[in-house]
Design a protein around this motif. Structure first.
Motif, PDB file in Angstrom:
ATOM      1  N   MET A  10       0.849  -1.164   0.000  1.00 20.29           N
ATOM      2  CA  MET A  10       0.000   0.000   0.000  1.00 20.29           C
ATOM      3  C   MET A  10       0.899   1.231   0.000  1.00 20.29           C
ATOM      4  O   MET A  10       1.858   1.314   0.747  1.00 20.29           O
ATOM      5  CB  MET A  10      -0.886  -0.030   1.242  1.00 20.29           C
ATOM      6  N   LYS A  11       0.581   2.157  -0.856  1.00 21.07           N
ATOM      7  CA  LYS A  11       1.356   3.390  -0.931  1.00 21.07           C
ATOM      8  C   LYS A  11       0.425   4.568  -0.727  1.00 21.07           C
ATOM      9  O   LYS A  11      -0.535   4.746  -1.458  1.00 21.07           O
ATOM     10  CB  LYS A  11       2.036   3.498  -2.286  1.00 21.07           C
ATOM     11  N   LEU A  12       0.741   5.370   0.282  1.00 27.65           N
ATOM     12  CA  LEU A  12      -0.021   6.578   0.534  1.00 27.65           C
ATOM     13  C   LEU A  12       0.599   7.721  -0.259  1.00 27.65           C
ATOM     14  O   LEU A  12       1.805   7.738  -0.500  1.00 27.65           O
ATOM     15  CB  LEU A  12       0.001   6.922   2.020  1.00 27.65           C
ATOM     16  N   GLY A  13      -0.220   8.687  -0.621  1.00 25.17           N
ATOM     17  CA  GLY A  13       0.274   9.854  -1.326  1.00 25.17           C
ATOM     18  C   GLY A  13       1.203  10.675  -0.453  1.00 25.17           C
ATOM     19  O   GLY A  13       1.137  10.632   0.777  1.00 25.17           O
ATOM     20  N   GLU A  14       2.076  11.445  -1.099  1.00 23.54           N
ATOM     21  CA  GLU A  14       3.030  12.288  -0.376  1.00 23.54           C
ATOM     22  C   GLU A  14       2.334  13.338   0.486  1.00 23.54           C
ATOM     23  O   GLU A  14       2.905  13.817   1.458  1.00 23.54           O
ATOM     24  CB  GLU A  14       3.966  12.962  -1.369  1.00 23.54           C
ATOM     25  N   GLY A  15       1.120  13.679   0.132  1.00 20.32           N
ATOM     26  CA  GLY A  15       0.386  14.671   0.897  1.00 20.32           C
ATOM     27  C   GLY A  15       0.107  14.237   2.327  1.00 20.32           C
ATOM     28  O   GLY A  15      -0.051  15.083   3.216  1.00 20.32           O
ATOM     29  N   VAL A  16       0.058  12.922   2.569  1.00 20.27           N
ATOM     30  CA  VAL A  16      -0.186  12.426   3.922  1.00 20.27           C
ATOM     31  C   VAL A  16       0.964  12.829   4.837  1.00 20.27           C
ATOM     32  O   VAL A  16       0.751  13.321   5.946  1.00 20.27           O
ATOM     33  CB  VAL A  16      -0.401  10.896   3.931  1.00 20.27           C
ATOM     34  N   GLU A  17       2.192  12.651   4.362  1.00 18.82           N
ATOM     35  CA  GLU A  17       3.354  13.024   5.165  1.00 18.82           C
ATOM     36  C   GLU A  17       3.329  14.524   5.474  1.00 18.82           C
ATOM     37  O   GLU A  17       3.530  14.942   6.618  1.00 18.82           O
ATOM     38  CB  GLU A  17       4.647  12.661   4.444  1.00 18.82           C
ATOM     39  N   ALA A  18       3.065  15.320   4.455  1.00 17.54           N
ATOM     40  CA  ALA A  18       3.019  16.766   4.642  1.00 17.54           C
ATOM     41  C   ALA A  18       1.924  17.143   5.637  1.00 17.54           C
ATOM     42  O   ALA A  18       2.139  17.989   6.522  1.00 17.54           O
ATOM     43  CB  ALA A  18       2.790  17.465   3.304  1.00 17.54           C
ATOM     44  N   ALA A  19       0.767  16.519   5.513  1.00 21.17           N
ATOM     45  CA  ALA A  19      -0.356  16.831   6.402  1.00 21.17           C
ATOM     46  C   ALA A  19      -0.043  16.483   7.848  1.00 21.17           C
ATOM     47  O   ALA A  19      -0.345  17.264   8.766  1.00 21.17           O
ATOM     48  CB  ALA A  19      -1.612  16.087   5.930  1.00 21.17           C
ATOM     49  N   GLU A  64     -12.281   5.554   1.086  1.00 25.30           N
ATOM     50  CA  GLU A  64     -12.303   4.280   0.354  1.00 25.30           C
ATOM     51  C   GLU A  64     -11.155   3.380   0.823  1.00 25.30           C
ATOM     52  O   GLU A  64     -10.052   3.861   1.074  1.00 25.30           O
ATOM     53  CB  GLU A  64     -12.148   4.528  -1.148  1.00 25.30           C
ATOM     54  N   PRO A  65     -11.390   2.066   0.895  1.00 25.48           N
ATOM     55  CA  PRO A  65     -10.286   1.166   1.242  1.00 25.48           C
ATOM     56  C   PRO A  65      -9.203   1.211   0.156  1.00 25.48           C
ATOM     57  O   PRO A  65      -9.486   1.519  -1.003  1.00 25.48           O
ATOM     58  CB  PRO A  65     -10.928  -0.220   1.292  1.00 25.48           C
ATOM     59  N   ALA A  66      -7.982   0.909   0.552  1.00 26.80           N
ATOM     60  CA  ALA A  66      -6.868   0.919  -0.403  1.00 26.80           C
ATOM     61  C   ALA A  66      -7.072  -0.160  -1.470  1.00 26.80           C
ATOM     62  O   ALA A  66      -6.759   0.043  -2.637  1.00 26.80           O
ATOM     63  CB  ALA A  66      -5.544   0.700   0.328  1.00 26.80           C
ATOM     64  N   PHE A  67      -7.606  -1.317  -1.084  1.00 21.38           N
ATOM     65  CA  PHE A  67      -7.849  -2.418  -2.027  1.00 21.38           C
ATOM     66  C   PHE A  67      -9.317  -2.404  -2.425  1.00 21.38           C
ATOM     67  O   PHE A  67     -10.194  -2.360  -1.577  1.00 21.38           O
ATOM     68  CB  PHE A  67      -7.500  -3.764  -1.379  1.00 21.38           C
ATOM     69  N   ARG A  68      -9.527  -2.438  -3.708  1.00 23.47           N
ATOM     70  CA  ARG A  68     -10.898  -2.511  -4.226  1.00 23.47           C
ATOM     71  C   ARG A  68     -11.004  -3.733  -5.130  1.00 23.47           C
ATOM     72  O   ARG A  68     -10.361  -3.777  -6.181  1.00 23.47           O
ATOM     73  CB  ARG A  68     -11.254  -1.239  -4.997  1.00 23.47           C
ATOM     74  N   ALA A 120     -11.476 -10.694   1.097  1.00 27.64           N
ATOM     75  CA  ALA A 120     -11.652 -10.813   2.550  1.00 27.64           C
ATOM     76  C   ALA A 120     -10.327 -10.601   3.279  1.00 27.64           C
ATOM     77  O   ALA A 120     -10.276  -9.883   4.291  1.00 27.64           O
ATOM     78  CB  ALA A 120     -12.237 -12.178   2.889  1.00 27.64           C
ATOM     79  N   ALA A 121      -9.243 -11.187   2.771  1.00 27.02           N
ATOM     80  CA  ALA A 121      -7.935 -11.040   3.407  1.00 27.02           C
ATOM     81  C   ALA A 121      -7.448  -9.590   3.339  1.00 27.02           C
ATOM     82  O   ALA A 121      -6.906  -9.054   4.317  1.00 27.02           O
ATOM     83  CB  ALA A 121      -6.918 -11.970   2.752  1.00 27.02           C
ATOM     84  N   MET A 122      -7.651  -8.953   2.198  1.00 26.86           N
ATOM     85  CA  MET A 122      -7.199  -7.575   2.036  1.00 26.86           C
ATOM     86  C   MET A 122      -8.000  -6.621   2.923  1.00 26.86           C
ATOM     87  O   MET A 122      -7.442  -5.695   3.514  1.00 26.86           O
ATOM     88  CB  MET A 122      -7.290  -7.153   0.570  1.00 26.86           C
ATOM     89  N   LEU A 123      -9.288  -6.848   3.046  1.00 28.42           N
ATOM     90  CA  LEU A 123     -10.104  -5.989   3.901  1.00 28.42           C
ATOM     91  C   LEU A 123      -9.779  -6.196   5.378  1.00 28.42           C
ATOM     92  O   LEU A 123      -9.811  -5.252   6.168  1.00 28.42           O
ATOM     93  CB  LEU A 123     -11.585  -6.204   3.621  1.00 28.42           C
ATOM     94  N   LYS A 124      -9.413  -7.421   5.745  1.00 24.89           N
ATOM     95  CA  LYS A 124      -8.985  -7.693   7.123  1.00 24.89           C
ATOM     96  C   LYS A 124      -7.698  -6.919   7.423  1.00 24.89           C
ATOM     97  O   LYS A 124      -7.569  -6.303   8.489  1.00 24.89           O
ATOM     98  CB  LYS A 124      -8.759  -9.192   7.317  1.00 24.89           C
ATOM     99  N   ALA A 125      -6.767  -6.927   6.482  1.00 23.69           N
ATOM    100  CA  ALA A 125      -5.519  -6.173   6.657  1.00 23.69           C
ATOM    101  C   ALA A 125      -5.808  -4.671   6.749  1.00 23.69           C
ATOM    102  O   ALA A 125      -5.207  -3.958   7.558  1.00 23.69           O
ATOM    103  CB  ALA A 125      -4.559  -6.465   5.509  1.00 23.69           C
ATOM    104  N   GLU A 126      -6.734  -4.196   5.938  1.00 31.27           N
ATOM    105  CA  GLU A 126      -7.111  -2.771   5.964  1.00 31.27           C
ATOM    106  C   GLU A 126      -7.678  -2.390   7.331  1.00 31.27           C
ATOM    107  O   GLU A 126      -7.346  -1.330   7.872  1.00 31.27           O
ATOM    108  CB  GLU A 126      -8.138  -2.487   4.867  1.00 31.27           C
TER     109      GLU A 126
END
Length: 172
Positions: free
Chosen positions: A1-10, A87-91, A116-122
């Motif tokens: 999972m990769k978050l946008g750079e804006g998260v770090e700035a925020a 929205e969840p990271a995995f769709r 199911a596994a991806m949503l559990k991790a989320e």
């Protein structure tokens, strides 16, 4: 999972604003300078944080931003969701139903195990972010950060905070 750079700035900006005294504010341009960011890029993310009521935007010549609530009531999840959305990271696109061999809907009654596994991790990821409070991040930095960096950060906040004469505010 990769978050946008804006998260770090925020997160960095929210942590910086946790050091602003009372109802003082800090200009977006000062925060952009502190982190070497484009003011227009940062402003977009600060506005997202304001819309999510994490930050408060104050207009006027001495205006700027400040936390809208105490740092102990702001989680990293609050900030991530404000910037990245809910929205969840995995769709799951149900691609198991594609391809040359297809079946009718009765073959896909059980939920997709991958989804199911991806949503559990989320859920686990979000729970960990919900536990991490902005106040804890700031306190850990104050206790364990390099003293030179801490002194420079505190001096920057002191130099750039804008005291407010009245408590009238306006949301951005």
């Amino acid at each position: 999972m990769k978050l946008g750079e804006g998260v770090e700035a925020a997160i960095h900006c929210a942590a910086m604003l946790a050091g602003v005294e009372g109802n003082s504010t800090m200009a977006a341009s000062a925060m952009a300078e502190a982190f070497g960011l484009s003011p227009s890029y940062l402003l977009k993310h600060l506005n997202m944080l304001s819309a999510a009521r994490i930050l408060e935007s104050v207009s006027g010549p001495a205006g700027g931003y400040r936390l809208a609530r105490p740092a102990e009531r702001i989680s990293l999840l609050d900030i991530v969701l404000a910037v990245e959305g809910r929205e969840p990271a995995f769709r799951c696109g149900e691609i198991r139903r594609n391809g040359p061999v297809t079946f009718d809907a009765s073959a896909y009654v059980k939920p997709c195990g991958i989804n199911a596994a991806m949503l559990k991790a989320e859920r686990a990821y979000r729970a960990a972010l919900a536990e991490a409070k902005l106040s804890d991040i700031v306190a850990t930095y104050a206790a364990e950060g390099d003293p030179r960096s801490l002194a420079a950060s505190c001096a920057f906040v002191e130099r750039h905070q804008r005291p407010q004469k009245s408590s009238s505010t306006k949301q951005a």
